[in-house]
Write an enzyme that holds these catalytic residues in place. Structure first.
Site, mmCIF file in Angstrom:
data_model
loop_
_atom_site.group_PDB
_atom_site.id
_atom_site.type_symbol
_atom_site.label_atom_id
_atom_site.label_comp_id
_atom_site.label_asym_id
_atom_site.label_seq_id
_atom_site.Cartn_x
_atom_site.Cartn_y
_atom_site.Cartn_z
ATOM 1 N N GLN A 47 3.125 9.980 1.055
ATOM 2 C CA GLN A 47 4.483 9.131 1.100
ATOM 3 C C GLN A 47 5.237 9.644 0.000
ATOM 4 O O GLN A 47 6.487 9.240 -0.122
ATOM 5 C CB GLN A 47 4.141 7.544 1.018
ATOM 6 C CG GLN A 47 3.440 7.346 2.210
ATOM 7 C CD GLN A 47 3.429 5.825 2.512
ATOM 8 O OE1 GLN A 47 2.399 5.240 1.958
ATOM 9 N NE2 GLN A 47 4.475 5.133 2.984
ATOM 10 N N GLY A 57 0.871 -1.173 -0.024
ATOM 11 C CA GLY A 57 0.202 -0.101 -0.053
ATOM 12 C C GLY A 57 0.893 1.305 -0.209
ATOM 13 O O GLY A 57 2.056 1.115 0.487
ATOM 14 N N HIS A 111 -2.501 7.522 6.984
ATOM 15 C CA HIS A 111 -1.515 8.403 6.214
ATOM 16 C C HIS A 111 -2.103 9.563 5.592
ATOM 17 O O HIS A 111 -1.414 10.842 5.779
ATOM 18 C CB HIS A 111 -0.991 7.599 4.899
ATOM 19 C CG HIS A 111 0.176 6.935 5.362
ATOM 20 N ND1 HIS A 111 1.456 7.354 5.928
ATOM 21 C CD2 HIS A 111 0.485 5.389 5.204
ATOM 22 C CE1 HIS A 111 2.273 6.226 5.939
ATOM 23 N NE2 HIS A 111 1.861 5.312 5.518
ATOM 24 N N HIS A 159 -4.124 1.503 7.670
ATOM 25 C CA HIS A 159 -2.886 1.943 7.521
ATOM 26 C C HIS A 159 -2.811 2.983 6.743
ATOM 27 O O HIS A 159 -2.202 4.212 6.957
ATOM 28 C CB HIS A 159 -2.053 0.852 7.377
ATOM 29 C CG HIS A 159 -0.436 1.300 7.285
ATOM 30 N ND1 HIS A 159 0.468 0.944 8.384
ATOM 31 C CD2 HIS A 159 0.232 2.060 6.508
ATOM 32 C CE1 HIS A 159 1.568 1.409 8.092
ATOM 33 N NE2 HIS A 159 1.409 2.189 6.754
ATOM 34 N N GLU A 160 -3.262 2.894 5.421
ATOM 35 C CA GLU A 160 -3.133 3.925 4.365
ATOM 36 C C GLU A 160 -3.963 5.039 4.610
ATOM 37 O O GLU A 160 -3.583 6.131 4.227
ATOM 38 C CB GLU A 160 -3.388 3.351 2.837
ATOM 39 C CG GLU A 160 -2.561 2.033 2.584
ATOM 40 C CD GLU A 160 -0.988 2.405 2.859
ATOM 41 O OE1 GLU A 160 -0.625 3.525 2.608
ATOM 42 O OE2 GLU A 160 -0.202 1.345 3.080
ATOM 43 N N CYS A 166 6.063 -0.009 6.881
ATOM 44 C CA CYS A 166 5.796 1.247 6.154
ATOM 45 C C CYS A 166 6.758 1.395 5.181
ATOM 46 O O CYS A 166 8.236 1.436 5.872
ATOM 47 C CB CYS A 166 5.214 2.111 7.191
ATOM 48 S SG CYS A 166 4.843 3.817 6.131
ATOM 49 N N LEU A 167 6.602 1.718 4.248
ATOM 50 C CA LEU A 167 7.798 1.928 3.304
ATOM 51 C C LEU A 167 8.419 3.524 3.475
ATOM 52 O O LEU A 167 9.471 3.646 3.322
ATOM 53 C CB LEU A 167 7.208 2.176 1.890
ATOM 54 C CG LEU A 167 6.832 0.915 1.135
ATOM 55 C CD1 LEU A 167 6.057 1.091 -0.448
ATOM 56 C CD2 LEU A 167 7.867 -0.368 1.068
HETATM 57 CO CO CO Z 1 2.776 3.279 5.471
#
Ligand code: CO
Length: 150
Positions: A51, A46, A134, A130-131, A88-89
């Site tokens: 991000q 995701g 963000h 999670h997304e 998380c990236l």
């Molecule tokens: Co993330």
């Protein structure tokens, strides 16, 4: 299509509330395509627009069941709970256990501005939560019950 730079923990863009998308135009389509490519290249499941430095309410997800694009998403129903590991990236090298609903229903728009609803369970429900966090400037780190050593 192009890869975009993934912003990392500490970058102020990750802590801001994103704006609603108002124009479902070519620019939005390019952003969603770039986000998907960037996510895949990094082996993520995701990615949210902040991000890649864009403060718009856009998310791409693929937990192995195909590509999902969410524009202006909202969680309209939550059921049950689950505890599992998240990473998380934007937070390389850190993982932790986070409690999330077992099942969530999301209302969102597609890239053409058409409204739809989608349900997710288990990993997909976790990815939705999670997304979407963000988009409100929240990282999973604040919800970790227990950090997991590498
Ligand atoms: Co993330």
């Amino acid at each position: 299509m192009a890869l975009r730079e993934i912003r990392k923990k500490g970058d102020e863009v990750l802590y801001k509330v994103c704006k609603e998308v108002k124009e479902f135009d070519k620019k939005l389509a390019i952003l969603l395509d770039d986000m998907y490519d960037t996510m895949q290249k990094s082996d993520g499941v995701g990615l949210a627009a902040p991000q890649v430095g864009i403060l718009k309410r856009c998310v791409v997800i693929d937990v192995g069941e195909g590509r999902i694009e969410l524009v202006n998403p909202k969680i309209i129903k939550e059921e049950g709970s689950q505890t599992g590991t998240e990473g998380c990236l934007s937070v390389p090298g850190q993982w932790g256990e986070v409690e999330r609903p077992m099942k969530v229903t999301v209302e969102a728009f597609d890239r053409y501005g058409k409204k739809f609803t989608i349900e997710g369970e288990e990993l997909l429900a976790r990815a939705f939560c999670h997304e979407l966090d963000h988009l409100d400037g929240k990282l999973f780190l604040d919800k970790v019950i227990r950090f997991i050593e590498e």
